[in-house]
Structures are given as C-alpha cells and as structure tokens.
Design a protein around this motif. Structure first.
Motif, PDB file in Angstrom:
ATOM      1  N   LEU A   1       0.827  -1.201   0.000  1.00 10.28           N
ATOM      2  CA  LEU A   1       0.000   0.000   0.000  1.00 10.28           C
ATOM      3  C   LEU A   1       0.865   1.255   0.000  1.00 10.28           C
ATOM      4  O   LEU A   1       0.668   2.171  -0.803  1.00 10.28           O
ATOM      5  N   LEU A   2       1.853   1.315   0.886  1.00 14.31           N
ATOM      6  CA  LEU A   2       2.678   2.510   0.996  1.00 14.31           C
ATOM      7  C   LEU A   2       3.534   2.743  -0.243  1.00 14.31           C
ATOM      8  O   LEU A   2       3.750   3.890  -0.641  1.00 14.31           O
ATOM      9  N   ALA A   3       3.994   1.676  -0.861  1.00 15.64           N
ATOM     10  CA  ALA A   3       4.753   1.828  -2.108  1.00 15.64           C
ATOM     11  C   ALA A   3       3.870   2.427  -3.196  1.00 15.64           C
ATOM     12  O   ALA A   3       4.290   3.327  -3.931  1.00 15.64           O
ATOM     13  N   ALA A   4       2.641   1.948  -3.296  1.00 16.50           N
ATOM     14  CA  ALA A   4       1.708   2.469  -4.295  1.00 16.50           C
ATOM     15  C   ALA A   4       1.368   3.928  -4.015  1.00 16.50           C
ATOM     16  O   ALA A   4       1.324   4.755  -4.933  1.00 16.50           O
ATOM     17  N   VAL A   5       1.133   4.260  -2.754  1.00 13.32           N
ATOM     18  CA  VAL A   5       0.812   5.638  -2.374  1.00 13.32           C
ATOM     19  C   VAL A   5       1.984   6.560  -2.689  1.00 13.32           C
ATOM     20  O   VAL A   5       1.795   7.663  -3.211  1.00 13.32           O
ATOM     21  N   GLY A   6       3.200   6.117  -2.393  1.00  8.59           N
ATOM     22  CA  GLY A   6       4.371   6.927  -2.702  1.00  8.59           C
ATOM     23  C   GLY A   6       4.494   7.199  -4.191  1.00  8.59           C
ATOM     24  O   GLY A   6       4.794   8.319  -4.609  1.00  8.59           O
ATOM     25  N   ALA A   7       4.228   6.188  -4.998  1.00  7.71           N
ATOM     26  CA  ALA A   7       4.285   6.361  -6.458  1.00  7.71           C
ATOM     27  C   ALA A   7       3.207   7.320  -6.936  1.00  7.71           C
ATOM     28  O   ALA A   7       3.452   8.159  -7.816  1.00  7.71           O
ATOM     29  N   ALA A   8       2.015   7.228  -6.360  1.00  8.10           N
ATOM     30  CA  ALA A   8       0.927   8.132  -6.738  1.00  8.10           C
ATOM     31  C   ALA A   8       1.289   9.575  -6.387  1.00  8.10           C
ATOM     32  O   ALA A   8       1.078  10.496  -7.178  1.00  8.10           O
ATOM     33  N   HIS A   9       1.870   9.765  -5.224  1.00 13.95           N
ATOM     34  CA  HIS A   9       2.288  11.104  -4.796  1.00 13.95           C
ATOM     35  C   HIS A   9       3.351  11.667  -5.746  1.00 13.95           C
ATOM     36  O   HIS A   9       3.263  12.806  -6.192  1.00 13.95           O
ATOM     37  N   GLU A  10       4.337  10.861  -6.075  1.00 14.44           N
ATOM     38  CA  GLU A  10       5.432  11.300  -6.947  1.00 14.44           C
ATOM     39  C   GLU A  10       4.973  11.534  -8.388  1.00 14.44           C
ATOM     40  O   GLU A  10       5.606  12.279  -9.124  1.00 14.44           O
ATOM     41  N   ALA A  11       3.879  10.913  -8.780  1.00 15.52           N
ATOM     42  CA  ALA A  11       3.395  11.042 -10.159  1.00 15.52           C
ATOM     43  C   ALA A  11       2.833  12.428 -10.462  1.00 15.52           C
ATOM     44  O   ALA A  11       2.725  12.810 -11.625  1.00 15.52           O
ATOM     45  N   VAL A  12       2.490  13.170  -9.430  1.00 12.37           N
ATOM     46  CA  VAL A  12       1.956  14.511  -9.630  1.00 12.37           C
ATOM     47  C   VAL A  12       3.121  15.486  -9.769  1.00 12.37           C
ATOM     48  O   VAL A  12       3.891  15.696  -8.839  1.00 12.37           O
ATOM     49  N   ASP A  13       3.246  16.059 -10.954  1.00 18.29           N
ATOM     50  CA  ASP A  13       4.340  16.975 -11.272  1.00 18.29           C
ATOM     51  C   ASP A  13       3.877  18.406 -11.018  1.00 18.29           C
ATOM     52  O   ASP A  13       3.305  19.066 -11.899  1.00 18.29           O
ATOM     53  N   ALA A  14       4.079  18.863  -9.792  1.00 13.65           N
ATOM     54  CA  ALA A  14       3.653  20.211  -9.417  1.00 13.65           C
ATOM     55  C   ALA A  14       4.639  20.777  -8.398  1.00 13.65           C
ATOM     56  O   ALA A  14       5.407  20.023  -7.774  1.00 13.65           O
ATOM     57  N   ASP A  15       4.607  22.083  -8.233  1.00 15.87           N
ATOM     58  CA  ASP A  15       5.491  22.731  -7.255  1.00 15.87           C
ATOM     59  C   ASP A  15       5.125  22.351  -5.828  1.00 15.87           C
ATOM     60  O   ASP A  15       5.985  22.336  -4.940  1.00 15.87           O
ATOM     61  N   ARG A  16       3.847  22.058  -5.614  1.00 14.10           N
ATOM     62  CA  ARG A  16       3.368  21.686  -4.282  1.00 14.10           C
ATOM     63  C   ARG A  16       2.281  20.636  -4.447  1.00 14.10           C
ATOM     64  O   ARG A  16       1.353  20.808  -5.232  1.00 14.10           O
ATOM     65  N   VAL A  17       2.405  19.538  -3.686  1.00 16.44           N
ATOM     66  CA  VAL A  17       1.454  18.431  -3.774  1.00 16.44           C
ATOM     67  C   VAL A  17       0.929  18.132  -2.373  1.00 16.44           C
ATOM     68  O   VAL A  17       1.707  18.006  -1.425  1.00 16.44           O
ATOM     69  N   SER A  18      -0.375  18.013  -2.255  1.00 18.66           N
ATOM     70  CA  SER A  18      -1.008  17.672  -0.990  1.00 18.66           C
ATOM     71  C   SER A  18      -1.535  16.249  -1.067  1.00 18.66           C
ATOM     72  O   SER A  18      -2.295  15.915  -1.977  1.00 18.66           O
ATOM     73  N   THR A  19      -1.133  15.417  -0.126  1.00 21.16           N
ATOM     74  CA  THR A  19      -1.570  14.023  -0.091  1.00 21.16           C
ATOM     75  C   THR A  19      -2.199  13.713   1.264  1.00 21.16           C
ATOM     76  O   THR A  19      -1.622  13.997   2.308  1.00 21.16           O
ATOM     77  N   PHE A  20      -3.383  13.131   1.214  1.00 19.46           N
ATOM     78  CA  PHE A  20      -4.097  12.689   2.409  1.00 19.46           C
ATOM     79  C   PHE A  20      -4.221  11.181   2.329  1.00 19.46           C
ATOM     80  O   PHE A  20      -4.611  10.647   1.288  1.00 19.46           O
ATOM     81  N   LEU A  21      -3.892  10.475   3.415  1.00 17.91           N
ATOM     82  CA  LEU A  21      -3.991   9.018   3.441  1.00 17.91           C
ATOM     83  C   LEU A  21      -4.607   8.584   4.764  1.00 17.91           C
ATOM     84  O   LEU A  21      -4.141   8.967   5.837  1.00 17.91           O
ATOM     85  N   LYS A  22      -5.656   7.789   4.660  1.00 16.59           N
ATOM     86  CA  LYS A  22      -6.283   7.179   5.830  1.00 16.59           C
ATOM     87  C   LYS A  22      -6.235   5.678   5.633  1.00 16.59           C
ATOM     88  O   LYS A  22      -6.711   5.164   4.606  1.00 16.59           O
ATOM     89  N   ILE A  23      -5.659   4.943   6.585  1.00 20.72           N
ATOM     90  CA  ILE A  23      -5.464   3.499   6.452  1.00 20.72           C
ATOM     91  C   ILE A  23      -6.310   2.754   7.476  1.00 20.72           C
ATOM     92  O   ILE A  23      -6.308   3.092   8.664  1.00 20.72           O
ATOM     93  N   ASP A  24      -7.004   1.705   7.002  1.00 19.79           N
ATOM     94  CA  ASP A  24      -7.708   0.773   7.880  1.00 19.79           C
ATOM     95  C   ASP A  24      -6.989  -0.562   7.772  1.00 19.79           C
ATOM     96  O   ASP A  24      -7.113  -1.273   6.778  1.00 19.79           O
TER      97      ASP A  24
END
Length: 104
Positions: free
Chosen positions: A52-75
C-alpha cells in the motif's frame, strides 16, 4: 490480511486537477492493488501495508507540481480479510437498501 485506504493526491492549484489526479491514479497500476476512484479520493486495497505505501508513494510522486497535498487514511484490520466492498455491503444490510442516494 487486506489493508484498505482512502487516498487523495492533488496539486495545490486553482486550476483543474483532473490531469494530475489521473497521473496519480495511473501510477497505482504498477502495483498489486485494487482501487476505485470517487469524487473525494481513491479507495485502495492491498494485501499488506508495505505494498500500500509503495503504491501511495508512487501516486504522490506522479503529480508533477510545485506543491502536492496528499491525504492518506489506512484501515489495517489485522484480524480480518474483509474487503472494501464487504464493508459497504455490511452497511447496506443494516440500512436495508443501497448506501447511495440520487439526491432527489
């Protein structure tokens, strides 16, 4: 074990975020996860937290912007393999109907 998470990745911008969100969602395809995107985020299911965390990290890095906001809630319910769809089905059984409304 099934880990279910709610992920929201977006650039900090006033413009449309659709293309950047699409890049983040597409990055999930490189991992052994199931996902469903909705208007507020993407629900992800993985066999374990590391995947899960590897996938989330890749999703975060895929956004090419000066500032990226990521929210993650895990069950991470470690005593059950209940899927996200099974969680929804349990609520629907209690409601006695689908857990959705058409807004009428």
């Amino acid at each position: 074990m099934t880990v279910v998470a709610l992920l929201s990745v977006a650039p900090v911008t006033e413009d449309s975020m659709a293309a950047d969100v699409a890049d983040a969602v597409a990055a999930l395809d490189d991992f052994d996860v199931a996902y469903e995107t909705n208007p507020m985020g993407t629900v992800i299911e993985a066999a374990d937290v590391d995947t899960l965390l590897a996938a989330v990290g890749a999703a975060h890095e895929a956004v090419d912007a000066d500032r990226v906001s990521t929210f993650l809630k895990i069950d991470d319910k470690r005593t059950s393999d209940e899927s996200a769809s099974e969680k929804v089905a349990a609520v629907e059984r209690e409601l006695g109907r689908e857990a959705r409304s058409n807004g009428d």
